[in-house]
Enzyme design. Sequence first.
Site, PDB file in Angstrom:
ATOM      1  N   HIS A  43       0.642  -1.161   0.131  1.00  0.00           N
ATOM      2  CA  HIS A  43      -0.058  -0.033  -0.070  1.00  0.00           C
ATOM      3  C   HIS A  43       0.817   1.259  -0.042  1.00  0.00           C
ATOM      4  CE1 HIS A  43       1.361  -0.678   4.152  1.00  0.00           C
ATOM      5  NE2 HIS A  43       1.150   0.764   4.078  1.00  0.00           N
ATOM      6  N   HIS A 127       6.024   5.548  -1.321  1.00  0.00           N
ATOM      7  CA  HIS A 127       6.655   4.444  -1.781  1.00  0.00           C
ATOM      8  C   HIS A 127       5.854   3.305  -1.294  1.00  0.00           C
ATOM      9  CE1 HIS A 127       7.567   4.925   2.340  1.00  0.00           C
ATOM     10  NE2 HIS A 127       7.872   3.615   2.388  1.00  0.00           N
TER      11      HIS A 127
HETATM   12  P1  2AM Z   1       7.245   2.057   5.958  1.00  0.00           P
HETATM   13  O1  2AM Z   1       6.495   0.766   5.099  1.00  0.00           O
HETATM   14  O2  2AM Z   1       8.033   2.945   4.975  1.00  0.00           O
HETATM   15  O3  2AM Z   1       7.750   1.422   7.071  1.00  0.00           O
HETATM   16  C1  2AM Z   1       2.243   0.987   8.435  1.00  0.00           C
HETATM   17  O4  2AM Z   1       3.167   0.622   9.323  1.00  0.00           O
HETATM   18  C2  2AM Z   1       2.607   2.058   7.533  1.00  0.00           C
HETATM   19  O5  2AM Z   1       2.931   3.262   8.050  1.00  0.00           O
HETATM   20  C3  2AM Z   1       3.905   1.775   6.797  1.00  0.00           C
HETATM   21  O6  2AM Z   1       3.525   1.773   5.211  1.00  0.00           O
HETATM   22  C4  2AM Z   1       5.066   2.469   7.190  1.00  0.00           C
HETATM   23  O7  2AM Z   1       5.869   2.850   6.181  1.00  0.00           O
HETATM   24  C5  2AM Z   1       4.075   3.735   7.572  1.00  0.00           C
HETATM   25  N1  2AM Z   1       4.976   4.445   8.679  1.00  0.00           N
HETATM   26  C6  2AM Z   1       5.232   5.567   8.675  1.00  0.00           C
HETATM   27  N2  2AM Z   1       5.961   5.982   9.688  1.00  0.00           N
HETATM   28  C7  2AM Z   1       5.875   4.916  10.575  1.00  0.00           C
HETATM   29  C8  2AM Z   1       6.418   4.923  11.925  1.00  0.00           C
HETATM   30  N3  2AM Z   1       7.006   5.852  12.592  1.00  0.00           N
HETATM   31  N4  2AM Z   1       6.277   3.692  12.265  1.00  0.00           N
HETATM   32  C9  2AM Z   1       5.615   2.615  11.671  1.00  0.00           C
HETATM   33  N5  2AM Z   1       5.130   2.650  10.448  1.00  0.00           N
HETATM   34  C10 2AM Z   1       5.223   4.022   9.884  1.00  0.00           C
END
Ligand code: 2AM
Length: 186
Positions: A43, A127
């Site tokens: 996602h 991304h």
């Molecule tokens: P990421 O995939 O780049 O880690 C669920 O965790 C979603 O929220 C993921 O897509 C994650 O991005 C995003 N996310 C953004 N900030 C986060 C944080 N501080 N901790 C965990 N997930 C985060």
Amino acid sequence: MKAPMRLFTGLDLPAEVVRNLEQLLRQLRPAARIGWSPPANLHITTKFIGEWPEQRLGELQQALTSLPARPLIPVHVRKVGFFPNPHSPRNFWCGIDAPGLPELAADTGRATAALGIPVEKRDFSPHLTLARIKERLDLQPLREAIAAQPSLEFGEFTAGSFFLYRSQLHPTGSVYTKLAEFPFSK
Ligand code: 2AM
């Protein structure tokens, strides 16, 4: 008292794009023992909300419903790379080109900041997380498998809404569930 829910907002992917990425993952997975995302989890996050009390879910949904209307967003899924940099990567990602998506993320950030949710300090960089990298290991075989791909174009689609997701962390991996859909124009 109920435990808080871990929430974020984002865009879903159409089945065709998931299929293309699934094929990529099938080819890259054997090249590195890293934390590969299940294709169903892919996602595009627009705002990480974090822990949120279930009794305030209505308030959050109200805030998300009241974002300014916006046109449909064309989304192009292409290229791969490493965060924060190729030398000590922690995240292996697929790129997203989507004019209008930074504005959606900014509007979501403003609406949720009004509820006390911290504003993201880092620049928005849309991304798909293809894998998480927890330890230092030789990624040369992965780089070679990437270089051997005939194409790094995984499809395009037009997004007309975003979703509120719940993330549940299980020992076997995260499970994401859609809680609500928010069309860009009402
Ligand atoms: P990421 O995939 O780049 O880690 C669920 O965790 C979603 O929220 C993921 O897509 C994650 O991005 C995003 N996310 C953004 N900030 C986060 C944080 N501080 N901790 C965990 N997930 C985060």
